[in-house]
Design an enzyme around this catalytic site. Structure first.
Site, short mmCIF file in Angstrom:
data_model
loop_
_atom_site.label_atom_id
_atom_site.label_comp_id
_atom_site.label_asym_id
_atom_site.label_seq_id
_atom_site.Cartn_x
_atom_site.Cartn_y
_atom_site.Cartn_z
N TYR A 179 54.78 -0.75 48.67
CA TYR A 179 56.01 -0.61 48.89
C TYR A 179 56.46 -2.20 48.44
O TYR A 179 57.41 -2.33 47.51
CB TYR A 179 56.39 -0.74 50.18
CG TYR A 179 57.81 -1.14 50.61
CD1 TYR A 179 58.81 -0.49 50.11
CD2 TYR A 179 58.21 -2.28 51.11
CE1 TYR A 179 60.33 -0.90 50.40
CE2 TYR A 179 59.52 -2.71 51.57
CZ TYR A 179 60.64 -1.92 50.97
OH TYR A 179 61.78 -2.62 51.48
N LYS B 80 59.24 -3.49 45.01
CA LYS B 80 60.31 -4.49 45.23
C LYS B 80 59.98 -5.71 44.18
O LYS B 80 61.12 -5.98 43.57
CB LYS B 80 60.56 -5.12 46.36
CG LYS B 80 61.00 -3.98 47.72
CD LYS B 80 62.27 -3.70 47.41
CE LYS B 80 62.80 -2.34 47.84
NZ LYS B 80 64.09 -1.96 47.64
N SER C 281 63.60 -7.51 49.24
CA SER C 281 62.92 -7.73 50.62
C SER C 281 62.12 -8.95 51.01
O SER C 281 61.61 -9.47 49.96
CB SER C 281 62.27 -6.59 50.82
OG SER C 281 61.27 -6.56 52.05
#
Ligand code: NAD
Ligand code: WQD
Length: 353
Positions: free
Chosen positions: A154, A158, A129
């Site tokens: 989050y 990643k 991302s």
């Protein structure tokens, strides 16, 4: 004609997975879908089948159920590689419950990686991302080698996964492509599949679309006093079908590398690892997106400016050059095409209600 391959897809009934499934199906590949339907609907499978003209193999399995997952590897020795979408993705939720995100996005994914190693399935395309870029300290556009840092759990999951995959490439000879998507939006042009989360969406575009369909009263604009032209943050929004097609380019890239190894008798222990921004170069502000959706749907989208969201990052725009050079194509459906696809999506919803 290209060789057809069997591809295992984890969490393919979700937003990006379902769209990617149509691209692989239409390219002649066989897909095996694993999903536990926690954030998707079983009719998505029917709609994918309608689009590609055949029914993909589907397993309703939770990724943490390692023995059920292992049975897929055992029963499908023909699997050529994995496209891995598995991740919980709501930034706010990750701030409230970081452990849930560490478990889901890292620990359970580690189980999948162990199975790949055990069954000698070493090709993987991973959903990373734009969130891994150190946006507050960088000047957009961001290039793949720019400074990385994270500002919420989050994002951390990643980045950790990107590093784990780099290690597995070096020491377990995995072939890896990390795709850093920016902001995927809109829907398949059939109007049959779209972003349809079970919960109230946290991302801007699905939220605005729900307001346009009157499921929700109004959009809250999280701050309009930022240092941008209209005071709202700017994002590199990309059509979800461009994101889906980028997976096919990435997978073909792994295939080319494996063929090159075979033709040149290159030692098995040589690996491939690369990272690509998946981009459009067609950025918009929050206010521009709201105006666009009003135009698409011909519906009023009431909005109200409220306080800033604590986790929002600065303007985020990708440098597109690398994917353009290596994949030999641009990912750029126009915003007008996106408008048409969204219009079809909204009409379809209304027809079915
Ligand atoms: P999504 O929530 O629409 O899809 C996730 C799917 O996973 C759902 O179908 C859900 O039912 C399934 N699932 C959830 N938990 C599961 C479990 N424990 N076992 C099996 N299945 C489970 O998400 P998406 O937007 O399609 O995102 C896919 C990937 O892309 C994620 O890795 C996400 O981090 C990444 N990504 C998304 C965006 C974005 O804006 N959508 C941007 C960048 C990266
Ligand atoms: C876009 C802009 C909000 C909702 C998130 C993740 C990122 C990536 C993409 C997966 C921001 C504003 C939003 C609303 C608003 N996902 N907004 N009202 O923040 O770019 O990125 O999704 O990897 O990791 O952080 O996307 O759609 O949430 O927000 O004003 O109701 O819209 O403040 O400026 P974002 P978003």
């Amino acid at each position: 004609m290209k060789e057809s391959k069997t591809i295992l897809i984890t969490w393919w009934l979700g937003y990006i997975g379902s769209h990617t499934c149509t691209v692989f199906g239409e390219a002649g590949h066989d897909v095996i879908i694993v999903d536990n339907l926690s954030n998707s609907h079983s009719e998505v499978l029917e709609n994918i089948s309608e689009i590609i003209g055949k029914k993909p193999t589907f397993y309703n399995i939770d990724i943490k159920d390692i023995s059920a997952f292992e049975s897929i590897f055992r029963n499908h020795p023909e699997i050529d590689g994995i496209i891995h979408f598995a991740a919980k993705k709501a930034v706010w939720e990750s701030c409230e419950d970081p452990f849930l995100y560490y478990e889901n996005n890292i620990i359970w994914t580690n189980n999948l990686l162990k199975l790949m190693n055990k069954y000698d399935k070493r090709n993987i395309v991973f959903s990373s991302s734009a969130t891994v870029y150190d946006a507050p300290k960088l000047l957009p556009p961001f290039s793949e080698n720019d400074r990385l840092w994270t500002y919420n759990p989050y994002g951390t999951t990643k980045l950790v996964m990107e590093y784990m995959l780099k290690d597995l490439a070096s020491f377990k000879w995995f072939n890896v492509v990390n795709l850093r998507y920016f902001n995927p939006i809109w829907a398949h042009n059939s109007g049959l599949i779209w972003e349809n989360p079970k919960w109230v969406p946290g991302n801007l575009v699905p939220y605005v679309l729900k307001v346009a369909k009157w499921d929700i009263d109004q959009v809250q604009i999280y701050g309009d006093d930022y240092d941008t032209e209209d005071g709202t943050w700017v994002r590199d929004y990309i059509h979800v079908m461009d994101v889906a097609e980028a997976h096919l380019s990435a997978y073909d890239q792994l295939g080319k590398y494996n063929e090159y190894k075979k033709e040149n008798n290159i030692n098995e222990s040589k690996w491939y690892f690369d990272v690509f921004n998946i981009w459009t170069w067609d950025w918009k502000s929050v206010k521009e997106i709201i105006e666009l959706v009003q135009k698409v749907t011909e519906k009023e989208v009431p909005s109200k400016v409220v306080a800033r969201r604590s986790w929002d990052i600065d303007t985020s725009i990708a440098n597109p050059q690398k994917a353009k050079q290596v994949f030999g194509r641009e990912y750029k459906r126009s915003i007008y095409q996106a408008i048409e696809d969204a219009r079809r999506f909204v009409n379809n919803i209304e027809k079915n209600n």
